[in-house]
Design a protein around this motif. Structure first.
Motif, PDB file in Angstrom:
ATOM      1  N   ASN A   5       1.012  -1.164  -0.066  1.00 55.49           N
ATOM      2  CA  ASN A   5       0.090  -0.034   0.027  1.00 55.49           C
ATOM      3  C   ASN A   5       0.886   1.279  -0.150  1.00 55.49           C
ATOM      4  OD1 ASN A   5      -2.878  -1.209   0.554  1.00 55.49           O
ATOM      5  ND2 ASN A   5      -1.405  -2.147   2.094  1.00 55.49           N
ATOM      6  N   ALA A   6       0.693   2.058  -0.866  1.00 55.11           N
ATOM      7  CA  ALA A   6       1.474   3.405  -0.921  1.00 55.11           C
ATOM      8  C   ALA A   6       0.432   4.311  -0.187  1.00 55.11           C
ATOM      9  CB  ALA A   6       1.633   3.774  -2.653  1.00 55.11           C
ATOM     10  N   VAL A   7       1.006   5.042   0.850  1.00 52.12           N
ATOM     11  CA  VAL A   7       0.152   5.952   1.588  1.00 52.12           C
ATOM     12  C   VAL A   7       0.735   7.308   1.624  1.00 52.12           C
ATOM     13  CG1 VAL A   7      -0.562   6.202   3.955  1.00 52.12           C
ATOM     14  CG2 VAL A   7      -0.477   4.091   3.298  1.00 52.12           C
ATOM     15  N   ARG A   8       0.035   8.295   1.066  1.00 53.39           N
ATOM     16  CA  ARG A   8       0.500   9.683   1.093  1.00 53.39           C
ATOM     17  C   ARG A   8       0.929  10.430   2.654  1.00 53.39           C
ATOM     18  NH1 ARG A   8      -1.083  14.798   1.682  1.00 53.39           N
ATOM     19  NH2 ARG A   8      -3.196  14.299   2.100  1.00 53.39           N
ATOM     20  N   ILE A   9       2.136  10.702   2.342  1.00 57.30           N
ATOM     21  CA  ILE A   9       2.296  11.306   3.779  1.00 57.30           C
ATOM     22  C   ILE A   9       1.589  12.770   4.098  1.00 57.30           C
ATOM     23  CG2 ILE A   9       4.444  12.216   5.296  1.00 57.30           C
ATOM     24  CD1 ILE A   9       6.260  10.256   3.689  1.00 57.30           C
ATOM     25  N   ASP A  15       8.642  12.422   7.521  1.00 59.39           N
ATOM     26  CA  ASP A  15       8.779  10.864   7.133  1.00 59.39           C
ATOM     27  C   ASP A  15       9.746  10.143   7.958  1.00 59.39           C
ATOM     28  OD1 ASP A  15       9.056   8.596   5.598  1.00 59.39           O
ATOM     29  OD2 ASP A  15      10.672   9.636   4.191  1.00 59.39           O
ATOM     30  N   GLY A  33       9.145   6.355   0.445  1.00 57.49           N
ATOM     31  CA  GLY A  33       9.245   6.254  -0.941  1.00 57.49           C
ATOM     32  C   GLY A  33      10.475   6.225  -1.632  1.00 57.49           C
ATOM     33  N   LEU A  37       9.149   9.515  -5.385  1.00 59.34           N
ATOM     34  CA  LEU A  37       8.144   9.540  -4.410  1.00 59.34           C
ATOM     35  C   LEU A  37       8.687   9.686  -3.231  1.00 59.34           C
ATOM     36  CD1 LEU A  37       5.737   6.941  -5.736  1.00 59.34           C
ATOM     37  CD2 LEU A  37       5.355   9.271  -5.728  1.00 59.34           C
ATOM     38  N   LYS A  40       7.405  11.810   0.193  1.00 58.01           N
ATOM     39  CA  LYS A  40       5.881  11.796  -0.179  1.00 58.01           C
ATOM     40  C   LYS A  40       5.104  10.738   0.134  1.00 58.01           C
ATOM     41  CE  LYS A  40       7.189  14.683  -4.144  1.00 58.01           C
ATOM     42  NZ  LYS A  40       7.121  15.131  -5.538  1.00 58.01           N
ATOM     43  N   ILE A  41       5.485   9.324   0.160  1.00 60.97           N
ATOM     44  CA  ILE A  41       4.607   8.224   0.490  1.00 60.97           C
ATOM     45  C   ILE A  41       5.527   7.301   1.408  1.00 60.97           C
ATOM     46  CG2 ILE A  41       3.626   8.345  -1.735  1.00 60.97           C
ATOM     47  CD1 ILE A  41       5.144   5.726  -2.292  1.00 60.97           C
ATOM     48  N   TRP A  42       4.847   6.449   2.135  1.00 60.64           N
ATOM     49  CA  TRP A  42       5.042   5.370   3.016  1.00 60.64           C
ATOM     50  C   TRP A  42       4.608   4.016   1.996  1.00 60.64           C
ATOM     51  CZ3 TRP A  42       2.756   8.327   7.208  1.00 60.64           C
ATOM     52  CH2 TRP A  42       3.695   9.028   7.895  1.00 60.64           C
ATOM     53  N   ARG A  43       5.458   3.093   1.873  1.00 59.56           N
ATOM     54  CA  ARG A  43       5.241   1.668   1.425  1.00 59.56           C
ATOM     55  C   ARG A  43       4.861   0.979   2.587  1.00 59.56           C
ATOM     56  NH1 ARG A  43       9.584  -0.132  -1.262  1.00 59.56           N
ATOM     57  NH2 ARG A  43      10.915   0.971   0.078  1.00 59.56           N
TER      58      ARG A  43
END
Length: 71
Positions: A5-9, A15, A33, A37, A40-43
């Motif tokens: 799941n890619a979740v926007r920070i 981060d 990311g 990315l 910008k995102i967490w995986r």
């Protein structure tokens, strides 16, 4: 991958600080990311034995604490 799941920070959230807190306090490791990315995102992967509703709830609860929010 459907298990990743890619979740926007959220804006204003550090981060690395959140990821370190999750690891140190809860034993939960999430990925940063990559490339464009980064920051910008967490995986977040919930695969194998971790793909159980209790594991998902644990990750969500820990993330809420690390972000200083309540579910």
């Amino acid at each position: 991958l459907p298990q990743l799941n890619a979740v926007r920070i959220p804006d204003g959230v550090e981060d690395l600080g959140v990821r370190r807190r999750l690891l140190n306090e809860f034993g939960i490791e999430i990925g940063a990311g990559l490339g464009a990315l980064a920051g910008k995102i967490w995986r977040i992967g919930l695969m194998g034995a971790s793909s159980h509703p209790d594991s998902v709830a644990r990750v969500l609860e820990a993330l809420a604490v690390a972000l200083g929010r309540k579910l």
